[in-house]
Design an enzyme around this catalytic site. Structure first.
Site, PDB file in Angstrom:
ATOM      1  N   THR A  28     -77.206  -5.927  39.490  1.00 18.64           N
ATOM      2  CA  THR A  28     -75.867  -5.428  39.817  1.00 18.64           C
ATOM      3  C   THR A  28     -75.014  -6.545  40.405  1.00 18.64           C
ATOM      4  O   THR A  28     -75.540  -7.402  41.125  1.00 18.64           O
ATOM      5  CB  THR A  28     -75.990  -4.302  40.867  1.00 18.64           C
ATOM      6  OG1 THR A  28     -76.795  -3.264  40.315  1.00 18.64           O
ATOM      7  CG2 THR A  28     -74.626  -3.721  41.241  1.00 18.64           C
ATOM      8  N   GLY A  29     -73.713  -6.512  40.113  1.00 20.02           N
ATOM      9  CA  GLY A  29     -72.799  -7.456  40.761  1.00 20.02           C
ATOM     10  C   GLY A  29     -71.975  -8.228  39.739  1.00 20.02           C
ATOM     11  O   GLY A  29     -72.143  -8.073  38.529  1.00 20.02           O
ATOM     12  N   LYS A  94     -80.302  -9.910  49.105  1.00 17.01           N
ATOM     13  CA  LYS A  94     -79.543  -9.133  48.136  1.00 17.01           C
ATOM     14  C   LYS A  94     -79.026  -7.857  48.808  1.00 17.01           C
ATOM     15  O   LYS A  94     -79.431  -7.529  49.897  1.00 17.01           O
ATOM     16  CB  LYS A  94     -80.432  -8.766  46.943  1.00 17.01           C
ATOM     17  CG  LYS A  94     -80.824  -9.990  46.128  1.00 17.01           C
ATOM     18  CD  LYS A  94     -81.600  -9.650  44.856  1.00 17.01           C
ATOM     19  CE  LYS A  94     -81.035  -8.511  44.119  1.00 17.01           C
ATOM     20  NZ  LYS A  94     -79.632  -8.648  43.738  1.00 17.01           N
ATOM     21  N   GLU A 103     -82.689  -2.291  43.014  1.00 15.44           N
ATOM     22  CA  GLU A 103     -82.956  -3.668  42.569  1.00 15.44           C
ATOM     23  C   GLU A 103     -84.386  -4.077  42.925  1.00 15.44           C
ATOM     24  O   GLU A 103     -85.083  -4.717  42.131  1.00 15.44           O
ATOM     25  CB  GLU A 103     -81.950  -4.627  43.209  1.00 15.44           C
ATOM     26  CG  GLU A 103     -80.537  -4.432  42.665  1.00 15.44           C
ATOM     27  CD  GLU A 103     -79.476  -5.203  43.414  1.00 15.44           C
ATOM     28  OE1 GLU A 103     -78.385  -5.374  42.845  1.00 15.44           O
ATOM     29  OE2 GLU A 103     -79.708  -5.639  44.545  1.00 15.44           O
TER      30      GLU A 103
HETATM   31  C1  5RP Z   1     -75.983  -6.152  44.674  1.00 13.68           C
HETATM   32  C2  5RP Z   1     -76.545  -7.517  44.800  1.00 13.68           C
HETATM   33  C3  5RP Z   1     -75.864  -8.616  44.064  1.00 13.68           C
HETATM   34  O1  5RP Z   1     -76.797  -9.270  43.267  1.00 13.68           O
HETATM   35  C4  5RP Z   1     -75.311  -9.592  45.059  1.00 13.68           C
HETATM   36  O2  5RP Z   1     -74.456  -8.900  45.943  1.00 13.68           O
HETATM   37  C5  5RP Z   1     -74.535 -10.709  44.359  1.00 13.68           C
HETATM   38  O3  5RP Z   1     -73.348 -10.209  43.848  1.00 13.68           O
HETATM   39  P1  5RP Z   1     -72.338 -11.100  43.021  1.00 13.68           P
HETATM   40  O4  5RP Z   1     -73.022 -11.438  41.727  1.00 13.68           O
HETATM   41  O5  5RP Z   1     -71.137 -10.211  42.813  1.00 13.68           O
HETATM   42  O6  5RP Z   1     -72.008 -12.330  43.827  1.00 13.68           O
HETATM   43  O7  5RP Z   1     -77.526  -7.758  45.458  1.00 13.68           O
HETATM   44  O8  5RP Z   1     -76.645  -5.241  45.498  1.00 13.68           O
END
Ligand code: 5RP
Length: 219
Positions: A28-29, A94, A103
């Site tokens: 996710t993200g 994370k 995750e």
């Molecule tokens: C979500 C996560 C994401 O991997 C983490 O926040 C990184 O996000 P981004 O790719 O937007 O920088 O752990 O729960």
């Protein structure tokens, strides 16, 4: 080059680790969003994906990728996900997107975890990024008091309910010199569902997008 462009570079580099026909774990993200877009544009055909969040599920379906239930998929060959912080020993923080529990489950069920980040996420010691902890709502105050005893300053993430119906405490001011130990210790607090340290099952490969290309960090 912006950090978003670096994320895109890392995401595109992850394609070479995706076996044709596999069932893929997807995190996710924003970095993963680049990965889903790159996968959709590529010639790689996968059998389906197990998603770690409702947000990624929507994007995968929009890209024409079938989303499967982990209970029927069995173990996965590869999991691709981003991180908020990563060490060169491949321990991670994370949960910035509040999807840490799912995750962690999908990472645990995957043979290989390919983590994709931009250069700003690589640190010597985890903890500058506040550590997300997913908590059963009725235990919020109790868990917060225990986290203070561990030296942190927990702050409730306002307006956020996880896909599992829980709340997130973001714990500030932890210098995480023993990621495996602290991950275990926080998990022992009653009411904690999971915490955002991924050290017991960290990444197997870290792809870091930077201005000149993609650095590959292995254990
Ligand atoms: C979500 C996560 C994401 O991997 C983490 O926040 C990184 O996000 P981004 O790719 O937007 O920088 O752990 O729960």
């Amino acid at each position: 080059m912006s950090s978003d462009d670096q994320k895109r570079r890392a995401a595109e580099a992850a394609l070479q680790y995706i076996p044709e026909g596999c069932i893929l774990g997807v995190g996710t993200g924003s970095t993963v969003n680049h990965f889903i877009a790159a996968l959709a544009k590529s010639r790689i055909r996968i059998s389906g994906a197990v998603s770690s969040s409702d947000a990624s599920t929507r994007l995968l379906k929009a890209a024409g990728i079938e989303v499967l239930d982990l209970n029927s998929s069995g173990d996965l060959e590869v999991y691709v996900d981003g991180a908020d912080e990563a060490t060169r020993h491949l321990a991670l923080i994370k949960g910035g997107g509040a999807a840490l529990t799912r995750e962690k489950i999908v990472a645990a069920a995957s043979r290989r975890f390919v983590c994709i980040t931009d250069r700003s996420k690589v640190v010597d010691v985890l903890g500058r990024f506040p550590l997300p902890v997913e908590v059963i709502p009725m235990a919020r105050s109790y868990v917060a008091r225990q986290l203070v005893k561990l030296g942190g300053q927990p702050v409730l993430r306002m307006g956020v309910t996880t896909d599992n119906g829980n709340v997130i405490l973001d714990v500030h001011n932890l210098a995480i010199t023993d990621p495996r130990g602290l991950e275990t210790e926080i998990n022992q607090i009653a009411g904690v569902v999971s915490n955002g340290i991924f050290a017991r099952r960290g990444a197997d490969l870290l792809l870091v997008g930077n201005d000149s290309g993609v650095e590959v960090i292995k254990p």
